[in-house]
Design a protein around this motif. Structure first.
Motif: not given
Length: 400
Positions: A223-250
């Motif tokens: 929706s207009h209130e959704s933060k998909l860009g922010l969700a993808k940024e957070a998912a990348q940080k999570y994959c780097k810090s918690e999953c050990g993925i050096s170059d996460p893709v979303i």
């Protein structure tokens, strides 16, 4: 799984602290850091009212110079739209398959022979897979792509028998992802034989890329209130810090409607967005029945393989049918552009919503063309109904 849940809980608590109080600022910063063409309309924003007021004040203070000639009137470019008398044919892509598809078309002239040609080329009984499954085998990329392709062409033969006037004259056509190749065959841009070569390279290279990295795709409501860009940024940080993925893709993999999108990438990133969706104003997250992160940069090895293949294929652009391509949402007027469109769509989002707007956008009072979904399923009709209800009134499905 317990370790994953514990990591996710810790990360979500940290995320809530970082989101509180400044979520709009972060969203704007992230949006500026991304390609402006991506996630258009995903993140809400506010106009700077003070800047706007100042601009209006400045404009009001300016008085026109009576001695200054009026500016030259720019010649308005006529906006394109498909004439209501010209039909539109839409071809589905991977994900539309189902066990039993093709049974209503098999008795039409030339259909069984076409299935046999595809089966021989891919060294698999594609007709048996379509009619009887099992679903797990049909869903595999190396089987699914030729199965959906030939079943769509079987539906095209049905269309020619049932409504011969539709394919005899001019038409506009588009295919979703894999369906783009089917649209090119129908339009006469590439031959059936060349399409099989192209499809073989595409299917095997995409399957190989999928095996190398665990990835997938997921649809969602925004929706207009959704933060998909922010969700993808957070998912990348999570994959780097918690999953050990050096170059996460979303990545956003497809723009379906103004409020429906598809994302693709590492499975860990998709799981994170699925589990934290309410925090970002996302709803209805659902994984797609595909085996890889298509239309993301995880498919770059497949894109390179496809470039090598298209360089050996003959293309014909002198046809009465016009194809709109996924990568640009435009037609192509030279062979180089066609090759680029077919290959680049593997790592870039599908501009399906944009294609729909171009085909069906029109001045008031002008009717809509008849649209035919040619192939398994009716997903493209469903999307059309969401994008343009008036155009959907002239929608027809060739049930195969």
């Amino acid at each position: 799984m317990n370790l994953y849940r514990k990591q996710l809980r810790l990360f979500r608590n940290t995320l809530k602290l970082s989101l509180s109080g400044n979520i709009r600022v972060n969203a704007n910063q992230i949006r500026k850091a991304h390609d402006p063409g991506n996630d258009k309309g995903d993140d809400g924003g506010e106009e700077n009212s003070s800047s706007l007021d100042s601009l209006l004040d400045d404009l009001m203070m300016q008085s026109p110079n009576p001695n200054q000639p009026p500016p030259a009137r720019e010649k308005l470019k006529k906006k394109f739209f498909v004439n209501e008398k010209i039909p539109i044919l839409l071809f589905p892509g991977q994900g539309s398959q189902f066990v039993g598809m093709g049974k209503k078309a098999i008795h039409y002239p030339g259909v069984k022979e076409m299935y046999e040609q595809v089966s021989e080329h891919f060294r698999t009984d594609i007709l048996k897979l379509c009619l009887l499954g099992p679903k797990e085998e049909l869903d595999k990329t190396i089987n699914c792509q030729p199965a959906v392709f030939v079943t769509s062409l079987a539906a095209l033969e049905m269309l020619k028998e049932l409504y011969p006037e539709v394919t005899e004259g001019r038409s506009y056509t588009a295919g979703y992802s894999l369906g783009e190749i089917t649209a090119c065959v129908f339009a006469g841009v590439i031959s059936f034989a060349d399409a099989l070569t192209l499809l073989e390279t595409r299917a095997y290279s995409m399957q190989q890329a999928s095996l190398e990295v665990g990835g997938g795709m997921m649809t969602m409501l925004t929706s207009h209130e959704s933060k998909l860009g922010l969700a993808k940024e957070a998912a990348q940080k999570y994959c780097k810090s918690e999953c050990g993925i050096s170059d996460p893709v979303i990545q956003t993999a497809s723009y379906l409607t103004p409020y429906h999108k598809v994302v693709a990438g590492h499975n860990e990133a998709l799981d994170f967005i699925n589990d934290t969706a309410p925090s970002f104003g996302l709803r209805g997250c659902k994984r797609l029945p595909v085996s890889g992160a298509f239309h993301s940069r995880l498919m770059d090895p497949a894109r390179k393989e496809l470039f090598s293949c298209v360089s050996k294929i003959d293309f014909n652009l002198k046809t009465k049918h016009r194809v709109l391509y996924n990568y640009t949402a435009k037609t192509a007027n030279n062979v180089k552009s066609v090759k680029r469109n077919l290959c680049e769509q593997l790592i870039h989002p599908i501009q399906w919503e944009q294609i729909m707007q171009i085909m069906y956008g029109r001045p008031p009072g002008i009717g809509f063309p008849h649209t035919y979904e040619v192939g398994p399923g009716r997903q493209l009709g469903y999307i059309l109904r969401l994008v343009n209800k008036k155009a959907y009134a002239n929608y027809h499905r060739i049930e195969v």
